[in-house]
Design an enzyme around this catalytic site. Structure first.
Site, PDB file in Angstrom:
ATOM      1  N   PRO A  86       0.742  -1.370   0.080  1.00 63.56           N
ATOM      2  CA  PRO A  86      -0.038   0.045   0.061  1.00 63.56           C
ATOM      3  C   PRO A  86       0.836   1.209  -0.145  1.00 63.56           C
ATOM      4  O   PRO A  86       1.867   1.220   0.671  1.00 63.56           O
ATOM      5  CB  PRO A  86      -0.832   0.053   1.250  1.00 63.56           C
ATOM      6  CG  PRO A  86      -0.660  -1.597   1.601  1.00 63.56           C
ATOM      7  CD  PRO A  86       0.640  -2.147   1.102  1.00 63.56           C
TER       8      PRO A  86
ATOM      9  N   TYR B 261      14.924   3.808  15.637  1.00 63.40           N
ATOM     10  CA  TYR B 261      13.858   4.345  16.375  1.00 63.40           C
ATOM     11  C   TYR B 261      13.706   4.183  17.904  1.00 63.40           C
ATOM     12  O   TYR B 261      12.901   4.869  18.358  1.00 63.40           O
ATOM     13  CB  TYR B 261      12.614   4.192  15.464  1.00 63.40           C
ATOM     14  CG  TYR B 261      12.541   4.533  14.099  1.00 63.40           C
ATOM     15  CD1 TYR B 261      13.593   5.297  13.402  1.00 63.40           C
ATOM     16  CD2 TYR B 261      11.608   4.184  13.051  1.00 63.40           C
ATOM     17  CE1 TYR B 261      13.882   5.664  12.215  1.00 63.40           C
ATOM     18  CE2 TYR B 261      11.534   4.766  11.853  1.00 63.40           C
ATOM     19  CZ  TYR B 261      12.529   5.313  11.417  1.00 63.40           C
ATOM     20  OH  TYR B 261      12.683   5.640   9.854  1.00 63.40           O
TER      21      TYR B 261
ATOM     22  N   HIS C   7      19.754   0.946   6.003  1.00 64.54           N
ATOM     23  CA  HIS C   7      19.119   2.268   6.633  1.00 64.54           C
ATOM     24  C   HIS C   7      20.197   3.574   6.032  1.00 64.54           C
ATOM     25  O   HIS C   7      19.546   4.548   5.613  1.00 64.54           O
ATOM     26  CB  HIS C   7      19.115   2.445   8.067  1.00 64.54           C
ATOM     27  CG  HIS C   7      18.067   3.385   8.409  1.00 64.54           C
ATOM     28  ND1 HIS C   7      17.487   3.434   9.684  1.00 64.54           N
ATOM     29  CD2 HIS C   7      17.631   4.512   8.149  1.00 64.54           C
ATOM     30  CE1 HIS C   7      16.562   4.357  10.069  1.00 64.54           C
ATOM     31  NE2 HIS C   7      16.732   4.987   8.813  1.00 64.54           N
TER      32      HIS C   7
ATOM     33  N   LYS D 148      14.437  -1.735   9.032  1.00 66.51           N
ATOM     34  CA  LYS D 148      15.828  -1.106   8.491  1.00 66.51           C
ATOM     35  C   LYS D 148      16.815  -1.457   9.375  1.00 66.51           C
ATOM     36  O   LYS D 148      16.962  -1.539  10.941  1.00 66.51           O
ATOM     37  CB  LYS D 148      15.927   0.559   8.401  1.00 66.51           C
ATOM     38  CG  LYS D 148      14.493   1.131   7.608  1.00 66.51           C
ATOM     39  CD  LYS D 148      14.818   2.481   7.642  1.00 66.51           C
ATOM     40  CE  LYS D 148      13.101   3.018   7.189  1.00 66.51           C
ATOM     41  NZ  LYS D 148      12.293   3.046   8.465  1.00 66.51           N
TER      42      LYS D 148
ATOM     43  N   LEU E 117       0.459   3.999   0.964  1.00 66.58           N
ATOM     44  CA  LEU E 117       0.236   5.227   1.825  1.00 66.58           C
ATOM     45  C   LEU E 117       0.563   4.454   3.260  1.00 66.58           C
ATOM     46  O   LEU E 117      -0.381   3.478   3.428  1.00 66.58           O
ATOM     47  CB  LEU E 117      -0.941   5.983   1.920  1.00 66.58           C
ATOM     48  CG  LEU E 117      -0.798   7.409   2.500  1.00 66.58           C
ATOM     49  CD1 LEU E 117      -1.944   8.279   2.286  1.00 66.58           C
ATOM     50  CD2 LEU E 117      -0.884   7.416   4.044  1.00 66.58           C
ATOM     51  N   GLY E 118       1.552   4.569   3.990  1.00 66.96           N
ATOM     52  CA  GLY E 118       1.766   3.789   5.076  1.00 66.96           C
ATOM     53  C   GLY E 118       2.067   4.742   6.690  1.00 66.96           C
ATOM     54  O   GLY E 118       2.096   6.103   6.445  1.00 66.96           O
ATOM     55  N   LEU E 119       2.229   4.253   7.665  1.00 69.68           N
ATOM     56  CA  LEU E 119       2.415   5.099   8.888  1.00 69.68           C
ATOM     57  C   LEU E 119       3.816   4.851   9.122  1.00 69.68           C
ATOM     58  O   LEU E 119       4.324   3.709   9.378  1.00 69.68           O
ATOM     59  CB  LEU E 119       1.535   4.338  10.059  1.00 69.68           C
ATOM     60  CG  LEU E 119       1.866   5.150  11.523  1.00 69.68           C
ATOM     61  CD1 LEU E 119       1.157   6.290  11.277  1.00 69.68           C
ATOM     62  CD2 LEU E 119       1.351   3.992  12.632  1.00 69.68           C
ATOM     63  N   GLY E 120       4.408   6.243   9.320  1.00 76.64           N
ATOM     64  CA  GLY E 120       6.030   6.296   9.594  1.00 76.64           C
ATOM     65  C   GLY E 120       5.829   6.301  11.283  1.00 76.64           C
ATOM     66  O   GLY E 120       5.041   6.699  11.776  1.00 76.64           O
TER      67      GLY E 120
END
Length: 319
Positions: A13, A48, A110, A77, A15-18
């Site tokens: 998809p 992250y 990354h 990553k 459009l994803g959520l970061g």
């Protein structure tokens, strides 16, 4: 929703959520809100430092029957301190453990920068491993092996310029399938996007809204604020949407995946609704004419460390 289709017909998809900058204590709920809203693409990374919480949210969503594992495209990553061939698997296994998954849909190198295994962020030249010590081809070969084992459905890179991608293409068995890069109207990266597409490499845009909430150490006093450019407000008013939605739709109109971050329930929903916005040719041409050029994540935290073996030319093509 638009999709990227890989050679094996797997679909991402667009459009994803970061989850970069989503703090522990908020990212769990953000992931659940996103899945409830209809997101089926979650972007993560070891650095992250919130993958355990993302994993808890995914497990709850799977256990509660909100979604099935095979319905969610999960990207992570490999951090810079796990580039040596025997460390790549260590890095992946830690991510899989934290995310409570058996496999990743997509795993990216990354940065094209290597650090010693005990270093998270470099402070001196001795913290680095240069390309003679750890060639990118070595890291990539380890990624290919993990894909062959079935732990990774797809493999790719992040923050790679044309030269570094070319290095991989010269020696790889499996070509990179994705390049995730900073991308927004102040940094459209037209040449790099065209190069990737010509070579069958898909592109994902990070920091599509200008990353105004990035850490203070990553900010400069004269950084322009992307969301405040009057053109985006004008186009947003024309379509009855928000400025952020216009910026997200801009990437989708370029057939580029995009991963806006939010931990706010309403904005998470609004960001997803950007998939339904139809910018017209006049909108796209007007945005193309913006004269501002700016990179928010410039990589100086690697290249300006005293004694660093890496330079800006290792990271970026000229804009």
């Amino acid at each position: 929703m638009k999709f990227i289709t890989f050679e094996n017909n797997d679909k991402l998809p667009m459009l994803g959520l970061g989850t970069w900058k989503s703090a522990p204590g908020e990212v769990y709920q953000a992931v659940l809100w996103a899945l409830e809203a209809g997101y089926r693409h979650i972007d993560c990374a070891a650095i992250y430092q919130n993958e355990k919480e993302v994993g808890d949210a995914l497990k709850k969503a799977f256990d509660d029957g909100l979604v099935k594992r095979e319905e969610v495209f999960v990207t992570s990553k490999l951090w810079n301190n796990a580039h040596e061939k025997d460390q790549v698997k260590v890095g992946l296994n830690k991510t899989l453990q934290d995310l409570q998954l058996d496999y990743l849909d997509l795993y990216l190198i990354h940065w094209p920068v290597s650090l010693k295994s005990h270093v998270m962020f470099p402070e001196k030249g001795e913290d680095f491993l240069d390309y003679s010590q750890v060639p990118l081809s070595e890291t990539w070969a380890a990624m290919e092996s993990l894909k062959a084992e079935g732990k990774l459905k797809h493999i790719g890179v992040s923050n790679f310029n044309q030269g570094k991608i070319e290095e991989l293409l010269d020696s790889c068995q499996v070509k990179p399938e994705m390049n995730q890069i900073e991308l927004h109207p102040y940094l459209p990266q037209i040449d790099l996007v065209n190069y990737c597409k010509k070579n069958g490499i898909h592109v994902t845009a990070y920091s599509p809204l200008g990353s105004a909430d990035r850490p203070k150490a990553r900010k400069k006093e004269d950084d322009p604020i992307l969301l405040e450019h009057p053109l985006f407000k004008e186009i947003a008013d024309k379509h009855g949407v928000s400025t952020a939605q216009v910026l997200i739709a801009w990437s989708l109109h370029r057939d580029i995946a995009v991963i806006p971050k939010s931990a706010n329930k309403e904005r998470i929903k609004q960001n997803l609704e950007a998939a339904d916005i139809r910018l017209d040719a006049a909108d796209m041409k007007a945005i193309e004419g913006i004269s501002v050029q700016h990179r928010y994540i410039d990589g100086t935290f690697f290249t300006e460390v005293p004694g660093s073996p890496f330079s800006q030319s290792d990271l970026w093509d000229s804009v």
